[in-house]
Structures are given as C-alpha cells and as structure tokens.
Design a protein around this motif. Structure first.
Motif, mmCIF file in Angstrom:
data_model
loop_
_atom_site.group_PDB
_atom_site.id
_atom_site.type_symbol
_atom_site.label_atom_id
_atom_site.label_comp_id
_atom_site.label_asym_id
_atom_site.label_seq_id
_atom_site.Cartn_x
_atom_site.Cartn_y
_atom_site.Cartn_z
ATOM 1 N N MET A 248 -13.534 23.864 5.269
ATOM 2 C CA MET A 248 -12.292 23.338 5.834
ATOM 3 C C MET A 248 -12.200 21.817 5.723
ATOM 4 O O MET A 248 -11.109 21.246 5.813
ATOM 5 C CB MET A 248 -12.162 23.758 7.297
ATOM 6 N N LEU A 249 -13.325 21.164 5.503
ATOM 7 C CA LEU A 249 -13.330 19.703 5.376
ATOM 8 C C LEU A 249 -12.971 19.241 3.963
ATOM 9 O O LEU A 249 -12.719 18.049 3.758
ATOM 10 C CB LEU A 249 -14.713 19.155 5.751
ATOM 11 N N VAL A 250 -12.955 20.166 3.000
ATOM 12 C CA VAL A 250 -12.678 19.764 1.618
ATOM 13 C C VAL A 250 -11.291 19.152 1.502
ATOM 14 O O VAL A 250 -11.115 18.087 0.898
ATOM 15 C CB VAL A 250 -12.811 20.970 0.661
ATOM 16 N N GLY A 251 -10.273 19.810 2.070
ATOM 17 C CA GLY A 251 -8.908 19.293 1.985
ATOM 18 C C GLY A 251 -8.760 17.895 2.558
ATOM 19 O O GLY A 251 -8.239 16.987 1.882
ATOM 20 N N PRO A 252 -9.208 17.664 3.807
ATOM 21 C CA PRO A 252 -9.133 16.310 4.350
ATOM 22 C C PRO A 252 -9.896 15.268 3.520
ATOM 23 O O PRO A 252 -9.455 14.120 3.404
ATOM 24 C CB PRO A 252 -9.751 16.464 5.747
ATOM 25 N N MET A 253 -11.030 15.662 2.937
ATOM 26 C CA MET A 253 -11.775 14.732 2.094
ATOM 27 C C MET A 253 -10.998 14.402 0.813
ATOM 28 O O MET A 253 -11.028 13.270 0.322
ATOM 29 C CB MET A 253 -13.142 15.304 1.743
ATOM 30 N N GLN A 254 -10.292 15.400 0.259
ATOM 31 C CA GLN A 254 -9.444 15.140 -0.904
ATOM 32 C C GLN A 254 -8.364 14.123 -0.566
ATOM 33 O O GLN A 254 -8.123 13.168 -1.311
ATOM 34 C CB GLN A 254 -8.797 16.434 -1.385
ATOM 35 N N VAL A 255 -7.715 14.328 0.568
ATOM 36 C CA VAL A 255 -6.662 13.409 0.987
ATOM 37 C C VAL A 255 -7.241 12.018 1.244
ATOM 38 O O VAL A 255 -6.642 11.005 0.859
ATOM 39 C CB VAL A 255 -5.950 13.950 2.243
ATOM 40 N N ASN A 309 -12.945 15.523 -6.325
ATOM 41 C CA ASN A 309 -11.905 16.469 -6.732
ATOM 42 C C ASN A 309 -10.520 15.890 -6.480
ATOM 43 O O ASN A 309 -9.618 15.989 -7.322
ATOM 44 C CB ASN A 309 -12.086 17.785 -5.963
ATOM 45 N N GLY A 310 -10.338 15.274 -5.320
ATOM 46 C CA GLY A 310 -9.034 14.710 -4.992
ATOM 47 C C GLY A 310 -8.622 13.588 -5.919
ATOM 48 O O GLY A 310 -7.476 13.525 -6.375
ATOM 49 N N VAL A 311 -9.563 12.712 -6.231
ATOM 50 C CA VAL A 311 -9.256 11.564 -7.083
ATOM 51 C C VAL A 311 -9.073 11.986 -8.537
ATOM 52 O O VAL A 311 -8.223 11.431 -9.255
ATOM 53 C CB VAL A 311 -10.370 10.503 -6.947
ATOM 54 N N LEU A 312 -9.842 12.985 -8.984
ATOM 55 C CA LEU A 312 -9.739 13.396 -10.379
ATOM 56 C C LEU A 312 -8.345 13.926 -10.703
ATOM 57 O O LEU A 312 -7.857 13.742 -11.820
ATOM 58 C CB LEU A 312 -10.785 14.464 -10.699
ATOM 59 N N THR A 313 -7.685 14.562 -9.744
ATOM 60 C CA THR A 313 -6.312 15.022 -9.963
ATOM 61 C C THR A 313 -5.413 13.857 -10.353
ATOM 62 O O THR A 313 -4.560 13.974 -11.246
ATOM 63 C CB THR A 313 -5.771 15.696 -8.688
#
Length: 387
Positions: A248-255, A309-313
């Motif tokens: 569940m922390l993956v999404g907030p870390m992406q943001v 992952n978030g930044v690579l997008t």
C-alpha cells in the motif's frame, strides 16, 4: 495557452482510464471468471493479450496524434473504452469477454499516458516536462481510487453493473473532457503545411534502439515486482498483513518521487533523472533480496521501488524529447512504448516460469538484477552523442 485546465482535465481522464481499463480487473476478475466459468489462468492470459494489443496499436496511435491531434485520438480511446466496458458488462460467455478485453487493450493504446504525453507535447511548449510530471501525479491515484470504488460497486450491484457504470463514466466524463478541453490539432513550427507530419529524426538514430530496450527492461522488472509483490514479501518472512501494508506504500512513494521530480525539473535534465531511476530500481531489487521479515530492508525496498517506478514514468515521456526533439513525437513515443507494453505483458508469466524451472526466489530476483543492469547499460548507451 493556459495549461492548468488542460492538465487537470486530462488528469481526471487518466485516473478513470487507468482505473477502469487496467486496475479494475484486480477486483472484478474473480467474480467475472466465476460467473462465466473460466479459470484465473484463462482470464489473465486474455488480459495479457489485451496488453499485447495495446502495444500493437501504440505506434498507430502516436502517428495519428502527429497527423490529426490529441483530441481525435483521445476521443477515439474514450469511444473504444465505452465499447469495451459494455462488452464486458453484457458478456454472455467467455468469447464476448475475450472480445471486451481485447477492445480494452486497443483503448489503452489511444487514451493512456503515451497519447496524453504526445498531446501535451504539441501544446505545452517549454512547460512540457512540468506538465507531464503534473499529469502523472493525477494518474498515480488511479489504483487508490478505483480499487475501493470497484469493490464498493461490486458489493452493491455486481461486476456487470460496475462495468456498465464505468462505460457511463467514459461516455459522460472522459469523452467530453477529450472533446472540450483538448485543443484542436496544432501543427508545430517545424512541420510542413498539410495533413502529413514530418517523421521524427530519431527513427534513424542509432541511439533509439538502446533507449527503447532500456525502457522495455525497466518495464519488465517493474511489471514482475508489481504482480508478484505480495508473494515476494511473504516468502521473505513478512506476514500477509505486513506484505499488504508495504504494498500500500508503493502508490504514495510513486507520488512522492514525482513531486521531487517536479521540484527539480528546472535544474536537472530528464536523462539524469532517468539514470537515478534505473539506480533506484537496482537498489530496490537488492533490498528485496535482502528482506528478512518486516525491517529496514523492506522499507528501503518500497521507497526505492516506488520512487524509481514513479519517476521512470515521467522519464519515458520527457527523455525522448530531450534527446531527439519533438518532431513526429507521437509516433516516436508509440514506437518506444510498444516494446515496453510487450515486456509488461509477458513479465509476470516469465518470472513464474523461472520459479517453475526450480530457481529459488532470490535466484529469480538475481536474474531481474541482471535485466536491470542491462537496462541501465542500454540507457547510458542512448545518452551518447550521435555519431
């Protein structure tokens, strides 16, 4: 032109499109396959086929943006989404369900990130990179919104009505957004007058294959981890509850990673951010191999994985413009994304295959480290000056 209304409107459409076309199957797949009498393997093989269809249509979608603009292509994506949702909502048998997911795959090619990025490239000018980052901040909330929404609608009205509601949302929210907020086709200064846009000079650049395969490698690795995340954590000693908490922390870390990128976008080149993203991917895999129960390694993993992952997008949409310019940019992004979509489609099954061959968890993850190193090497090769 004012970009805030355009980016905000596209952001809402991205949340809906990603949420219904990509994330909803995670909640609605089980009751769908139970009623239609198909196995989990069959359902997700069909979804893999949808991703392959998306990759197949990616270049065409980009080329159409260059020729006719984002309004036409994104609106077409909304229409295809409506058709896909209605096919799924009314599917009397497995064959119609297959057709629905394959149409959904085509819709992905015409209305997700790459066509939206290509659309922004024609209207944002020097603000393109910041507008891409802002758009991905919206998209990062797609799973956060649509997983619980899908569950709520499923419990209230069932999976068929949920897909029907999503068809209505595409019809009455996404389609109007794409028709009303996306400006008419704007020819860029370097393009000749007329219907045919100039092709990107990158298509003959020897650096392009390196960039394409670097993004495909990263997409493959991130795709493996995303699908197998819970099992990878529980097999390292975490309880199911702890594994869900970490996931569940993956999404907030992406943001969080994207917010940091937004803050440094005026000072740091996109390709430099790309190198950092690949290094974060490597760090996340090493940390995942090192996980032994709920501890610092698990925290390092989710932070590095989410940020990378978030930044690579963002890098996928901005580094090509920085390296090759924005001439024929829609077709260029479509060309690059095709390999990545194919990689995303085959990644989960490939990792399962390694485990089936007898590799241990850590040995299979070590193979992913090798893919990551190859991806970083390919990305660095793409940064060379053109000979």
């Amino acid at each position: 032109m004012k970009l805030a209304p355009l980016v905000s409107a596209l952001g809402i459409a991205q949340i809906i499109s990603w949420g219904s076309l990509f994330y909803a199957i995670g909640v609605l797949g089980a009751p769908m396959r139970a009623e239609l009498g198909v196995s989990e393997l069959f359902l997700f093989s069909v979804f893999t086929g949808a991703l392959l269809v998306s990759g197949t249509f990616a270049t065409l979608a980009g080329r159409l943006i260059d020729q006719r603009g984002g309004r036409f292509v994104l609106s077409l994506g909304s229409v295809l989404s409506i058709v896909a949702m209605l096919l799924l909502a009314t599917a009397p048998n497995a064959a119609v369900m297959v057709a629905g997911w394959l149409v959904a795959g085509a819709a992905m090619a015409f209305c997700l990130y790459d066509p939206a990025f290509a659309t922004l490239s024609r209207h944002a000018g020097e603000r393109y990179r910041r507008s891409v980052t802002a758009l991905t901040l919206f998209g990062g909330f797609a799973s956060t919104v649509f997983w619980p929404l899908s569950l709520l609608l499923l419990e209230a009205w069932g999976w068929r009505m949920t897909f029907a509601i999503y068809a209505g949302i595409h019809a009455f929210v996404c389609f109007p957004i794409h028709r009303l907020f996306v400006p008419r086709h704007l020819a860029l200064p370097h393009e000749a007058h007329g219907e045919t846009a100039e092709p990107s000079p990158a298509l003959g650049d020897p650096r392009l294959p390196w960039l394409t395969w670097s993004f495909a490698a990263a997409t493959f690795v991130f795709g493996v981890v995303a699908v197998h995340l819970i099992s990878l954590l529980t097999s390292a000693g975490l309880t199911a509850a702890q594994a869900v908490t970490i996931s569940m922390l993956v999404g907030p870390m992406q943001v969080a990673g994207r917010i940091i990128e937004l803050g440094i976008s005026g000072r740091v080149r996109a390709v430099t951010v790309g190198v950092v993203a690949f290094l974060l991917m490597l760090v996340s895999l090493v940390a995942l191999i090192s996980v032994e129960g709920f501890g610092i390694a698990a925290i390092v993993f989710v932070t590095a994985y989410g940020w990378g992952n978030g930044v690579l997008t963002i890098v996928k949409g901005t580094a090509p413009a920085e390296l090759f310019g924005r001439q024929g940019f829609g077709a260029l992004l479509g060309h690059i994304s095709r390999a990545g979509l194919y990689a995303k489609a085959v990644a989960p099954a490939s990792f399962s295959g390694l485990l089936a061959l007898g590799l241990t968890r850590n040995a299979a993850l070590a193979a992913m480290v090798t893919v990551s190193i190859a991806g970083l090497g390919s990305f660095l090769m793409a940064l060379r000056k053109r000979p």
